[in-house]
Design a protein around this motif. Structure first.
Motif, PDB file in Angstrom:
ATOM      1  N   ALA A   5       9.763 -14.419   4.425  1.00 15.98           N
ATOM      2  CA  ALA A   5       9.020 -14.419   5.667  1.00 15.98           C
ATOM      3  C   ALA A   5       8.846 -15.724   6.316  1.00 15.98           C
ATOM      4  CB  ALA A   5       7.772 -13.663   5.226  1.00 15.98           C
ATOM      5  N   SER A   6       8.714 -15.396   7.587  1.00  5.76           N
ATOM      6  CA  SER A   6       8.281 -16.800   8.263  1.00  5.76           C
ATOM      7  C   SER A   6       6.725 -16.824   8.206  1.00  5.76           C
ATOM      8  CB  SER A   6       8.570 -16.612   9.822  1.00  5.76           C
ATOM      9  OG  SER A   6       7.875 -15.423  10.367  1.00  5.76           O
ATOM     10  N   GLN A   7       6.023 -17.763   8.860  1.00  2.15           N
ATOM     11  CA  GLN A   7       4.712 -18.043   8.497  1.00  2.15           C
ATOM     12  C   GLN A   7       3.901 -17.401   9.160  1.00  2.15           C
ATOM     13  OE1 GLN A   7       3.842 -22.252   8.365  1.00  2.15           O
ATOM     14  NE2 GLN A   7       5.739 -22.888   7.167  1.00  2.15           N
ATOM     15  N   GLU A   8       4.458 -16.194   9.981  1.00  4.09           N
ATOM     16  CA  GLU A   8       3.866 -15.176  10.733  1.00  4.09           C
ATOM     17  C   GLU A   8       3.461 -14.162  10.204  1.00  4.09           C
ATOM     18  OE1 GLU A   8       5.985 -14.511  14.248  1.00  4.09           O
ATOM     19  OE2 GLU A   8       5.842 -16.581  15.076  1.00  4.09           O
ATOM     20  N   ALA A   9       2.306 -13.488  10.363  1.00  4.01           N
ATOM     21  CA  ALA A   9       2.027 -12.134   9.710  1.00  4.01           C
ATOM     22  C   ALA A   9       3.095 -11.038  10.081  1.00  4.01           C
ATOM     23  CB  ALA A   9       0.666 -11.622  10.292  1.00  4.01           C
ATOM     24  N   PHE A  10       3.311  -9.972   9.227  1.00  3.92           N
ATOM     25  CA  PHE A  10       4.188  -8.901   9.614  1.00  3.92           C
ATOM     26  C   PHE A  10       3.796  -7.748   8.860  1.00  3.92           C
ATOM     27  CE2 PHE A  10       5.560 -10.779   5.305  1.00  3.92           C
ATOM     28  CZ  PHE A  10       5.771  -9.721   4.639  1.00  3.92           C
ATOM     29  N   THR A  11       4.340  -6.728   9.170  1.00  6.99           N
ATOM     30  CA  THR A  11       4.133  -5.234   8.690  1.00  6.99           C
ATOM     31  C   THR A  11       5.494  -4.941   8.266  1.00  6.99           C
ATOM     32  OG1 THR A  11       1.886  -4.858   9.478  1.00  6.99           O
ATOM     33  CG2 THR A  11       3.098  -2.933   8.759  1.00  6.99           C
ATOM     34  N   GLN A  12       5.764  -4.155   7.018  1.00  3.57           N
ATOM     35  CA  GLN A  12       7.350  -3.601   6.947  1.00  3.57           C
ATOM     36  C   GLN A  12       6.907  -2.422   6.230  1.00  3.57           C
ATOM     37  OE1 GLN A  12       9.860  -5.757   3.987  1.00  3.57           O
ATOM     38  NE2 GLN A  12      11.409  -5.747   5.585  1.00  3.57           N
ATOM     39  N   ASP A  13       7.738  -1.187   6.514  1.00  2.00           N
ATOM     40  CA  ASP A  13       7.676   0.119   5.983  1.00  2.00           C
ATOM     41  C   ASP A  13       8.995   0.123   5.193  1.00  2.00           C
ATOM     42  OD1 ASP A  13       5.501   0.831   7.317  1.00  2.00           O
ATOM     43  OD2 ASP A  13       6.533   1.029   9.290  1.00  2.00           O
TER      44      ASP A  13
ATOM     45  N   GLU B  82       0.901  -1.122   0.007  1.00  2.00           N
ATOM     46  CA  GLU B  82       0.073   0.027   0.066  1.00  2.00           C
ATOM     47  C   GLU B  82       1.087   1.184   0.164  1.00  2.00           C
ATOM     48  OE1 GLU B  82      -1.902  -0.709   3.720  1.00  2.00           O
ATOM     49  OE2 GLU B  82      -3.410  -2.029   2.863  1.00  2.00           O
ATOM     50  N   THR B  83       0.511   2.266  -0.893  1.00  2.00           N
ATOM     51  CA  THR B  83       1.374   3.545  -0.860  1.00  2.00           C
ATOM     52  C   THR B  83       0.614   4.255   0.065  1.00  2.00           C
ATOM     53  OG1 THR B  83       1.767   3.267  -2.971  1.00  2.00           O
ATOM     54  CG2 THR B  83       2.157   5.685  -2.275  1.00  2.00           C
ATOM     55  N   THR B  84       1.479   4.862   1.098  1.00  2.00           N
ATOM     56  CA  THR B  84       0.764   5.739   2.451  1.00  2.00           C
ATOM     57  C   THR B  84       0.926   7.106   1.979  1.00  2.00           C
ATOM     58  OG1 THR B  84       2.573   5.042   3.741  1.00  2.00           O
ATOM     59  CG2 THR B  84       0.674   3.467   3.961  1.00  2.00           C
ATOM     60  N   ARG B  85       1.886   7.283   1.414  1.00  2.00           N
ATOM     61  CA  ARG B  85       2.515   8.636   1.431  1.00  2.00           C
ATOM     62  C   ARG B  85       3.365   8.794  -0.080  1.00  2.00           C
ATOM     63  NH1 ARG B  85       6.362  12.216   5.288  1.00  2.00           N
ATOM     64  NH2 ARG B  85       6.584  14.231   3.972  1.00  2.00           N
TER      65      ARG B  85
ATOM     66  N   SER C  85       7.146  14.724  -4.568  1.00  2.00           N
ATOM     67  CA  SER C  85       7.873  14.845  -5.777  1.00  2.00           C
ATOM     68  C   SER C  85       9.296  14.182  -5.330  1.00  2.00           C
ATOM     69  CB  SER C  85       8.064  15.995  -5.948  1.00  2.00           C
ATOM     70  OG  SER C  85       8.686  16.873  -5.066  1.00  2.00           O
ATOM     71  N   THR C  86       9.681  13.935  -3.922  1.00  2.00           N
ATOM     72  CA  THR C  86      10.968  13.634  -3.570  1.00  2.00           C
ATOM     73  C   THR C  86      10.971  12.101  -2.995  1.00  2.00           C
ATOM     74  OG1 THR C  86      10.641  14.420  -1.371  1.00  2.00           O
ATOM     75  CG2 THR C  86      11.437  15.791  -3.108  1.00  2.00           C
ATOM     76  N   MET C  87       9.947  11.566  -2.660  1.00  2.00           N
ATOM     77  CA  MET C  87       9.708  10.236  -1.720  1.00  2.00           C
ATOM     78  C   MET C  87       8.517   9.608  -1.893  1.00  2.00           C
ATOM     79  SD  MET C  87       7.549  10.906   1.133  1.00  2.00           S
ATOM     80  CE  MET C  87       8.368   9.678   2.303  1.00  2.00           C
ATOM     81  N   ARG C  88       8.613   8.218  -1.595  1.00  2.00           N
ATOM     82  CA  ARG C  88       7.067   7.467  -1.572  1.00  2.00           C
ATOM     83  C   ARG C  88       7.513   6.282  -0.503  1.00  2.00           C
ATOM     84  NH1 ARG C  88       5.465   2.688  -5.578  1.00  2.00           N
ATOM     85  NH2 ARG C  88       7.708   2.821  -6.117  1.00  2.00           N
ATOM     86  N   GLU C  89       6.179   6.397   0.422  1.00  2.00           N
ATOM     87  CA  GLU C  89       6.364   5.789   1.444  1.00  2.00           C
ATOM     88  C   GLU C  89       5.524   4.368   1.298  1.00  2.00           C
ATOM     89  OE1 GLU C  89       5.059   7.674   4.923  1.00  2.00           O
ATOM     90  OE2 GLU C  89       6.963   8.641   5.187  1.00  2.00           O
ATOM     91  N   LEU C  90       5.774   3.083   1.164  1.00  2.00           N
ATOM     92  CA  LEU C  90       5.146   2.044   1.246  1.00  2.00           C
ATOM     93  C   LEU C  90       5.077   0.994   2.356  1.00  2.00           C
ATOM     94  CD1 LEU C  90       7.041   0.819  -1.996  1.00  2.00           C
ATOM     95  CD2 LEU C  90       4.969   2.108  -1.951  1.00  2.00           C
TER      96      LEU C  90
END
Length: 460
Positions: A178-186, A133-136, A139-144
């Motif tokens: 990834a392991s078999q656990e849910a994760f969130t990565q920025d 998901e693109t959160t922000r 012109s200089t950056m993009r947060e995923l």
């Protein structure tokens, strides 16, 4: 006798009466009218088209009753032809109700959802092992934000993160193990390296075209990434496409990762690089910046002649480690050499030596630095009982290069004094120090003598 002639109009009232009576008799025989419901599924929908494995999609069914009385019916939530849930719905006369059911999906894939009785399609839902998901963006950056589900697989997650096509640098895909656990990565990409929230290499030895930072990496190991660089950007910097590298920051230093050209397009070069074990990456070309900060020359007798050793301290002020080729020169000619790896922002001392078998005065160099002058006498090169071998016209004999600081003698004393320090004769340096000590002693003696003849109470 006169006959009376009657027209059809005169019989009409009688016929109407007969019809009305017949209708009343029929209604009486049939009994009172019964009100009935009429229920059916008039619509079905879902709240999203894509979900993460282990998440749920909300399916909404609309049940309508067009009858004159209330009623109830059972509806089925069907996924790929299999009933997942059943619900009894009660609806008042001439009205409708909505019912929502959460359906959970644990396995990635594409699923068709229907609400039956008789049946309405809610559409398809895609279940993915990970979602980007693109959160922000600006012109200089993009947060995923990358979210991974609890998927029973050891296969890496390959996620398409293609961004705007009008930027000089942009990520194309991001792969994690990834392991078999849910994760969130920025993950944050910076098209403008100066906008990054970390210290980015700069200067004449650094050409950086993009920066990627990674956070929240618990439960996931970065594996690789693909990115695109504009050809025009490389051409402006004077850098060949094959010279671009991804550098990952480790303990404050930048180390090159394995980087390959994955594809070449008319306007872009697509690269793939290993991203294991780091939280920040710089994309471009980093070079070391070497300088020789100190040199010294040491003379000592050897069994086969007279050994001369030169030491040089090499500093790397660049942002990337590099290999330095060190050479020892005698009167401008290379007599010994080695290569050493110098980490970024550190220094390394290199020791090179040679055995002199010819007497004379020689200039000793460490690469392009004049380390000093040595004098070798006839007696110093004599090694045998008969006075030694015939002197040769040039210095010969080399010893293996050493990349460590000089050691002390085995008896605990200091090793041989260097003949020169930064090109200055050691004899002159020692003589100057002895003279300074003698002068200091004379000054102290005079002060003490003068102090004995005053009453100031101040004493050295």
């Amino acid at each position: 006798m006169v006959r009376e002639d009657r027209s059809p109009r005169q019989h009409l009232p009688s016929l109407l009466i007969v019809c009305v009576v017949s209708l009343l008799l029929a209604a009486t025989a049939a009994g009172p009218a019964v009100a009935e419901p009429s229920l059916f599924v008039s619509g079905a929908s879902k709240d999203t088209n894509t979900i993460l494995a282990g998440d749920s999609v909300n399916v909404t069914a609309t049940v309508q009753n067009t009858g004159s009385s209330g009623g109830a019916m059972s509806i089925e939530y069907v996924v790929n032809g299999t009933t997942r849930a059943t619900e009894r719905v009660v609806v008042d006369a001439s009205s409708s109700v909505e019912r929502t059911r959460a359906l959970k999906f644990d396995t990635p894939g594409t699923y068709r959802i229907k609400v039956q009785s008789p049946g309405n399609s809610a559409g398809r839902v895609k279940v993915k092992p990970a979602i980007v998901e693109t959160t922000r963006t600006d012109s200089t950056m993009r947060e995923l934000k990358i979210r991974g589900g609890m998927v029973p697989t050891n296969e890496p997650y390959v996620m398409n993160v293609s961004g705007p096509t009008d930027r000089s640098f942009t990520l194309q895909s991001w792969t994690v193990n990834a392991s078999q656990e849910a994760f969130t990565q920025d993950v944050t990409e910076y098209t403008d390296p100066s906008a990054a929230d970390i210290s980015v290499p700069s200067g004449d030895d650094a050409s950086v075209f993009g920066v990627v930072t990674v956070g929240s990496s618990d439960g996931v190991e970065p594996s690789s990434m693909q990115f695109a660089l504009d050809r025009s950007t490389l051409q402006s910097a004077g850098i060949a496409a094959q010279d671009v590298r991804v550098y990952h920051r480790v303990n404050g230093s930048w180390k090159a990762a394995e980087t390959t050209v994955a594809a070449e397009q008319p306007d872009q070069i697509i690269y793939e690089a290993d991203t294991a074990g780091a939280t920040a990456y710089a994309i471009g070309k980093l070079e070391p910046s070497f300088s020789v900060t100190r040199t010294s020359v040491v003379n000592e007798q050897a069994t086969d002649g007279h050994r001369v050793t030169v030491r040089g301290t090499v500093e790397n002020a660049g942002s990337s480690p590099g290999t330095y080729d060190a050479q020892m020169l005698v009167d401008g000619e290379v007599v010994n050499q080695t290569s050493v790896t110098v980490p970024a922002d550190t220094e390394q001392t290199v020791t090179l030596s040679t055995v002199m078998t010819t007497p004379g005065t020689f200039q000793i160099g460490f690469n392009d630095v004049n380390a000093g002058e040595v004098q070798v006498t006839e007696s110093q090169v004599q090694t045998g009982e008969d006075g030694g071998a015939e002197p040769e016209t040039e210095p010969t004999g080399t010893e293996p290069a050493v990349q460590t600081e000089p050691a002390v003698d085995g008896d605990g004393g200091l090793g041989p004094l260097p003949a020169t320090v930064m090109g200055i004769s050691t004899v002159l340096v020692i003589g100057g120090l002895l003279g300074a000590l003698l002068l200091f002693g004379v000054v102290i003696a005079l002060l003490r003598r003068g102090g004995s003849r005053n009453d100031s109470g101040f004493e050295l």
